[in-house]
Design an enzyme around this catalytic site. Structure first.
Site, mmCIF file in Angstrom:
data_model
loop_
_atom_site.group_PDB
_atom_site.id
_atom_site.type_symbol
_atom_site.label_atom_id
_atom_site.label_comp_id
_atom_site.label_asym_id
_atom_site.label_seq_id
_atom_site.Cartn_x
_atom_site.Cartn_y
_atom_site.Cartn_z
ATOM 1 N N GLY A 37 0.833 -1.207 0.000
ATOM 2 C CA GLY A 37 0.000 0.000 0.000
ATOM 3 C C GLY A 37 0.862 1.249 0.000
ATOM 4 O O GLY A 37 2.065 1.184 0.270
ATOM 5 N N LYS A 92 1.883 -15.730 7.665
ATOM 6 C CA LYS A 92 1.693 -15.106 8.995
ATOM 7 C C LYS A 92 0.529 -14.125 8.973
ATOM 8 O O LYS A 92 -0.261 -14.058 9.907
ATOM 9 C CB LYS A 92 2.979 -14.392 9.441
ATOM 10 C CG LYS A 92 4.041 -15.342 9.953
ATOM 11 C CD LYS A 92 5.203 -14.546 10.524
ATOM 12 C CE LYS A 92 6.299 -15.453 11.026
ATOM 13 N NZ LYS A 92 7.524 -14.719 11.346
ATOM 14 N N LYS A 106 -13.653 -9.675 18.505
ATOM 15 C CA LYS A 106 -14.298 -10.347 19.661
ATOM 16 C C LYS A 106 -14.327 -9.397 20.863
ATOM 17 O O LYS A 106 -15.344 -9.227 21.515
ATOM 18 C CB LYS A 106 -13.480 -11.609 19.973
ATOM 19 C CG LYS A 106 -14.043 -12.471 21.065
ATOM 20 C CD LYS A 106 -13.321 -13.833 21.047
ATOM 21 C CE LYS A 106 -13.635 -14.605 22.302
ATOM 22 N NZ LYS A 106 -12.588 -14.519 23.305
ATOM 23 N N TYR A 146 -0.385 -18.099 -0.313
ATOM 24 C CA TYR A 146 -1.567 -17.240 -0.438
ATOM 25 C C TYR A 146 -2.845 -18.088 -0.433
ATOM 26 O O TYR A 146 -3.748 -17.858 0.373
ATOM 27 C CB TYR A 146 -1.461 -16.440 -1.732
ATOM 28 C CG TYR A 146 -2.560 -15.435 -1.966
ATOM 29 C CD1 TYR A 146 -2.593 -14.224 -1.272
ATOM 30 C CD2 TYR A 146 -3.563 -15.679 -2.908
ATOM 31 C CE1 TYR A 146 -3.597 -13.292 -1.508
ATOM 32 C CE2 TYR A 146 -4.563 -14.750 -3.155
ATOM 33 C CZ TYR A 146 -4.577 -13.557 -2.456
ATOM 34 O OH TYR A 146 -5.570 -12.630 -2.703
ATOM 35 N N THR A 176 -10.026 -8.160 -9.466
ATOM 36 C CA THR A 176 -10.575 -6.807 -9.438
ATOM 37 C C THR A 176 -9.489 -5.832 -9.891
ATOM 38 O O THR A 176 -8.304 -6.060 -9.636
ATOM 39 C CB THR A 176 -11.052 -6.491 -8.004
ATOM 40 O OG1 THR A 176 -12.065 -7.440 -7.666
ATOM 41 C CG2 THR A 176 -11.628 -5.094 -7.880
#
Ligand code: NAD
Ligand code: UDP
Length: 312
Positions: A37, A92, A106, A146, A176
């Site tokens: 990102g 991970k 939670k 993946y 996408t």
């Protein structure tokens, strides 16, 4: 006004989702380690007082005092080039990272949506793929970090739901594309557009007969939002565009739409590359009243415009 956490919010899909949720009047907390990102994707959002960015890796515990209502868990590199760069880290993110984010949900009593993927079907033997198909996945190949990571993430979501009543949602996202993809992302649409705009050879892996079905990002965001806000339906649900085409056809279309002089060059096909992929979206139509609206050509034009506007 809800407080919504988006992990992977500085990435391609995440940045569109953050903007969409802000436009709906929510407070958005974006958590991202900036692996794939970029701050550039959220530069405009930073000016909004209801947007907060936390640079953080979901593999590490995350403590947030403010009450969170919803979490969209998107943090995971999505391009084969990037998820294979550090495969152990990819696993991970999908195990320890997912446990951390479900744990956070939670604690806060928040609803959590997992960005799962069509890759859970592997190299599919059923076509088109329905949610009931259990897949054909190599579990010790280069894509496994993946594919298997996303499969175990779904398992974790369902186990926390059954054992601890965590409020979960699972979206299986198919290919996408759109603005905010990184120039070096490595996935097919961005690669072909960047090559076409520079009049460089278009790199087709294999013979170009493998198929994918491409969904424009605004359609996907609508689908994710509908899933998150639909009661009594957890998924998993396929979100994607059922228009299927081979990569050679996609290359020719991108060359045409960008008036490019690029030639096609055939390259080695990476191992375990799925031969075909097309979502069956009957479930999304029935439960979410969702189907994609944007024509592939229009989405591509928009994406070409975005890449033309990038500096450097
Ligand atoms: P992307 O690589 O642009 O976005 C992923 C984001 O997650 C990036 O901003 C990255 O920096 C961040 N990230 C990665 N690991 C992290 C970690 N450990 N901690 C915090 N942040 C981390 O990819 P995208 O296409 O926007 O994909 C977003 C999500 O959607 C991913 O989970 C991906 O698996 C899923 N998905 C995408 C597609 C697609 O076609 N785009 C298809 C199926 C599933
Ligand atoms: N591909 C290609 N040239 C490229 C990048 C990808 O031919 O420069 C092919 C790739 O081999 C696959 C398809 O395009 O068959 C989609 O690849 P991508 O990495 O976008 O996503 P995948 O669906 O494989 O995860």
């Amino acid at each position: 006004m809800k407080t919504i956490l988006v992990t992977g919010g500085a990435g391609f899909i995440g940045s569109h989702l953050c903007r969409f949720l802000l436009d709906k009047g929510n407070k958005v907390i974006c958590v991202d380690n900036l692996f794939t990102g970029r701050k550039e994707n959220i530069k405009e959002l930073m000016k909004n007082k209801d947007f907060e960015f936390i640079e953080h890796d979901i593999v590490e515990s995350l403590y947030i005092e403010e009450k969170i209502d919803q979490i969209y868990n998107l943090a995971c590199p999505a391009s084969p080039v990037h998820y294979q760069y550090n495969p152990i880290k990819t696993i991970k993110a999908n195990t320890i990272g997912v446990i951390n984010m479900i744990g956070l949900a939670k604690k806060h009593g928040a609803r959590i949506l997992q960005a799962s993927t069509s890759e859970v079907y592997g190299d599919p033997l059923e076509h088109p793929q329905k949610e009931s198909y259990l897949g054909n996945v190599n579990f010790n190949g280069k894509r496994s970090c993946y594919d298997e990571g996303k499969r175990v993430a779904e398992t974790l979501f369902f186990d926390y739901h059954r054992e601890h009543n965590v409020d979960i949602k699972i979206a299986r996202i198919f290919n996408t594309f759109g603005p905010n993809m990184a120039k070096n992302d490595g996935r097919v649409v961005s690669n072909f557009i960047v090559q076409a705009l520079e009049n460089k050879d278009i790199t087709i892996y294999g013979d170009g007969k493998q198929t994918r079905s491409f969904c424009f990002v605004s359609d996907l965001i609508e689908g994710l939002y509908k899933l998150m806000n639909t009661e009594n339906f957890i998924g998993p649900v396929n979100l994607g565009n059922p228009r299927e085409m081979c990569t050679l056809e996609l290359a020719e279309l991108i060359i045409k739409l960008s008036n490019s002089k690029s030639k096609i060059k055939f390259d080695i096909l990476p191992p375990d590359d799925p031969k075909k992929r097309k979502p069956d979206i009957s479930l999304a139509k029935e439960k979410l009243k969702w189907e994609p609206k944007v024509k592939l050509e229009d989405g591509l034009k928009e994406t070409i415009k975005y890449f033309k506007g990038l500096k450097g």
